[in-house]
Design a protein around this motif. Structure first.
Motif, PDB file in Angstrom:
ATOM      1  N   GLU A 175       0.845  -1.208   0.000  1.00 45.83           N
ATOM      2  CA  GLU A 175       0.000   0.000   0.000  1.00 45.83           C
ATOM      3  C   GLU A 175       0.874   1.250   0.000  1.00 45.83           C
ATOM      4  O   GLU A 175       0.548   2.243  -0.652  1.00 45.83           O
ATOM      5  CB  GLU A 175      -0.953  -0.001   1.189  1.00 45.83           C
ATOM      6  CG  GLU A 175      -2.072  -1.039   1.112  1.00 45.83           C
ATOM      7  CD  GLU A 175      -3.093  -0.771  -0.004  1.00 45.83           C
ATOM      8  OE1 GLU A 175      -3.019   0.297  -0.671  1.00 45.83           O
ATOM      9  OE2 GLU A 175      -3.949  -1.647  -0.222  1.00 45.83           O
ATOM     10  N   ARG A 180      -6.239  -8.353   7.871  1.00 36.50           N
ATOM     11  CA  ARG A 180      -6.103  -7.732   6.541  1.00 36.50           C
ATOM     12  C   ARG A 180      -5.677  -8.748   5.496  1.00 36.50           C
ATOM     13  O   ARG A 180      -6.023  -8.612   4.325  1.00 36.50           O
ATOM     14  CB  ARG A 180      -5.092  -6.583   6.604  1.00 36.50           C
ATOM     15  CG  ARG A 180      -5.655  -5.396   7.362  1.00 36.50           C
ATOM     16  CD  ARG A 180      -4.586  -4.359   7.633  1.00 36.50           C
ATOM     17  NE  ARG A 180      -5.097  -3.307   8.489  1.00 36.50           N
ATOM     18  CZ  ARG A 180      -4.337  -2.405   9.076  1.00 36.50           C
ATOM     19  NH1 ARG A 180      -3.016  -2.448   8.917  1.00 36.50           N
ATOM     20  NH2 ARG A 180      -4.875  -1.491   9.841  1.00 36.50           N
ATOM     21  N   THR A 240      -7.246   3.525   9.663  1.00 41.08           N
ATOM     22  CA  THR A 240      -7.839   3.283   8.335  1.00 41.08           C
ATOM     23  C   THR A 240      -6.764   3.361   7.245  1.00 41.08           C
ATOM     24  O   THR A 240      -5.694   3.949   7.436  1.00 41.08           O
ATOM     25  CB  THR A 240      -8.913   4.346   8.005  1.00 41.08           C
ATOM     26  OG1 THR A 240      -8.266   5.620   7.935  1.00 41.08           O
ATOM     27  CG2 THR A 240     -10.021   4.358   9.042  1.00 41.08           C
ATOM     28  N   PHE A 289      -3.427   5.885   6.761  1.00 42.90           N
ATOM     29  CA  PHE A 289      -2.081   5.390   6.439  1.00 42.90           C
ATOM     30  C   PHE A 289      -1.553   6.059   5.163  1.00 42.90           C
ATOM     31  O   PHE A 289      -0.416   6.527   5.119  1.00 42.90           O
ATOM     32  CB  PHE A 289      -2.130   3.865   6.283  1.00 42.90           C
ATOM     33  CG  PHE A 289      -0.819   3.257   5.887  1.00 42.90           C
ATOM     34  CD1 PHE A 289       0.292   3.330   6.724  1.00 42.90           C
ATOM     35  CD2 PHE A 289      -0.675   2.598   4.668  1.00 42.90           C
ATOM     36  CE1 PHE A 289       1.508   2.764   6.358  1.00 42.90           C
ATOM     37  CE2 PHE A 289       0.537   2.035   4.297  1.00 42.90           C
ATOM     38  CZ  PHE A 289       1.625   2.115   5.136  1.00 42.90           C
TER      39      PHE A 289
HETATM   40  N1  LIG Z   1      -4.962   0.572   7.224  1.00 38.26           N
HETATM   41  C1  LIG Z   1      -5.505  -0.436   6.532  1.00 38.26           C
HETATM   42  N2  LIG Z   1      -6.806  -0.705   6.654  1.00 38.26           N
HETATM   43  C2  LIG Z   1      -7.375  -1.719   5.978  1.00 38.26           C
HETATM   44  N3  LIG Z   1      -6.725  -2.542   5.142  1.00 38.26           N
HETATM   45  C3  LIG Z   1      -5.412  -2.320   4.971  1.00 38.26           C
HETATM   46  C4  LIG Z   1      -4.722  -1.266   5.650  1.00 38.26           C
HETATM   47  N4  LIG Z   1      -3.430  -1.308   5.285  1.00 38.26           N
HETATM   48  C5  LIG Z   1      -3.301  -2.325   4.417  1.00 38.26           C
HETATM   49  N5  LIG Z   1      -4.496  -2.943   4.217  1.00 38.26           N
HETATM   50  C6  LIG Z   1      -4.760  -4.115   3.371  1.00 38.26           C
HETATM   51  O1  LIG Z   1      -4.090  -5.198   3.984  1.00 38.26           O
HETATM   52  C7  LIG Z   1      -3.566  -6.079   3.000  1.00 38.26           C
HETATM   53  C8  LIG Z   1      -2.067  -6.211   3.236  1.00 38.26           C
HETATM   54  O2  LIG Z   1      -1.428  -4.972   2.930  1.00 38.26           O
HETATM   55  P1  LIG Z   1      -0.163  -4.922   1.944  1.00 38.26           P
HETATM   56  O3  LIG Z   1      -0.342  -5.860   0.798  1.00 38.26           O
HETATM   57  O4  LIG Z   1       0.152  -3.514   1.639  1.00 38.26           O
HETATM   58  O5  LIG Z   1       0.922  -5.529   2.940  1.00 38.26           O
HETATM   59  P2  LIG Z   1       2.402  -6.002   2.639  1.00 38.26           P
HETATM   60  O6  LIG Z   1       3.221  -5.515   3.774  1.00 38.26           O
HETATM   61  O7  LIG Z   1       2.801  -5.570   1.263  1.00 38.26           O
HETATM   62  O8  LIG Z   1       2.226  -7.571   2.727  1.00 38.26           O
HETATM   63  P3  LIG Z   1       3.121  -8.765   2.155  1.00 38.26           P
HETATM   64  O9  LIG Z   1       4.363  -8.794   2.967  1.00 38.26           O
HETATM   65  O10 LIG Z   1       2.240  -9.934   2.383  1.00 38.26           O
HETATM   66  O11 LIG Z   1       3.359  -8.469   0.692  1.00 38.26           O
HETATM   67  C9  LIG Z   1      -3.927  -5.484   1.652  1.00 38.26           C
HETATM   68  O12 LIG Z   1      -5.116  -6.080   1.192  1.00 38.26           O
HETATM   69  C10 LIG Z   1      -4.160  -4.012   1.976  1.00 38.26           C
HETATM   70  O13 LIG Z   1      -5.033  -3.376   1.079  1.00 38.26           O
END
Ligand SMILES: Nc1ncnc2c1ncn2[C@@H]1O[C@H](COP(=O)(O)OP(=O)(O)OP(=O)(O)O)[C@@H](O)[C@H]1O
Length: 187
Positions: A16, A121, A166, A170
């Motif tokens: 994200e 999430r 939320t 972020f």
């Molecule tokens: N503040 C938030 N509120 C709700 N959902 C969120 C929030 N932050 C992230 N998400 C959701 O949580 C999920 C995990 O986030 P993200 O893919 O960015 O994590 P990541 O650190 O890249 O994970 P990974 O290491 O598994 O690749 C995604 O579906 C994202 O949209």
């Protein structure tokens, strides 16, 4: 010039953060692309051989191999853009490779969220937060990532962004940090 690295445990919000950068016009270099390219160069399928080739690259060329191979990709982007974001850092050795290459211009950001929120999430509910598709629990995944050196990489972070509210909140924090971080380093 600013190169921003992102670290954090699974589901913390790294992708994200990268999406926010991309929306701001900041190029994103994904270290996984280096591995996918290597799979294709070896005539293998990135979908099934990604993990094995990541491991092979580190064994054959040292633990910083993937970071080293992503340097030319980052430099290409720096020719066009003052700020570049790097996603996919997994270890302290990789952080050291970027610090070596970019010095004070490298800024490491940690994204942090509590275990329960990360599990929710990632849609891992039920017994021990098991992922039905991979059969791996979030606890196991955390341990696997920490085993690569993610814990040490996180400890090296210059800044921590909490992601316990939320998504919009972020995204706002990331936008502010991308702007202020770049200005600070240019000063
Ligand atoms: N503040 C938030 N509120 C709700 N959902 C969120 C929030 N932050 C992230 N998400 C959701 O949580 C999920 C995990 O986030 P993200 O893919 O960015 O994590 P990541 O650190 O890249 O994970 P990974 O290491 O598994 O690749 C995604 O579906 C994202 O949209």
């Amino acid at each position: 010039m600013t190169v921003i690295g992102i670290v954090g445990l699974p589901g913390s919000g790294k992708s994200e953060a990268a999406n926010v950068a991309a929306d701001m016009g900041v190029p994103v270099v994904t270290m996984g692309d280096v591995i996918r390219q290597e799979c294709r160069d070896r005539g293998l399928d990135p979908a099934s051989d990604h993990g094995r080739i990541a491991q092979a690259l580190r064994e054959e060329n040292g633990p910083g191999a993937i970071a080293e191979r992503s340097l030319p990709l980052i430099e290409d982007e720096l020719a066009e853009s003052d700020t570049v974001l790097v996603d996919g850092i997994r270890s302290d050795v990789e952080v050291e490779a970027f610090r070596e290459a970019f010095g004070e211009s490298f800024l490491l950001i940690e994204v942090d969220a509590p275990f329960e929120l990360r599990a929710e999430r990632l849609d891992l509910r039920g017994r021990d937060d098991m992922n039905d598709e991979t059969g791996e629990s979030l606890t196991d995944r955390d341990e696997r990532e920490l085993g690569f050196g993610m814990g040490k990489a996180i400890e090296m972070a210059d800044v921590t962004i909490e992601n316990a509210e939320t998504l919009a909140a972020f995204q706002r924090k990331v936008r502010t940090l991308l702007r202020e971080g770049a200005e600070e380093i240019e000063r």
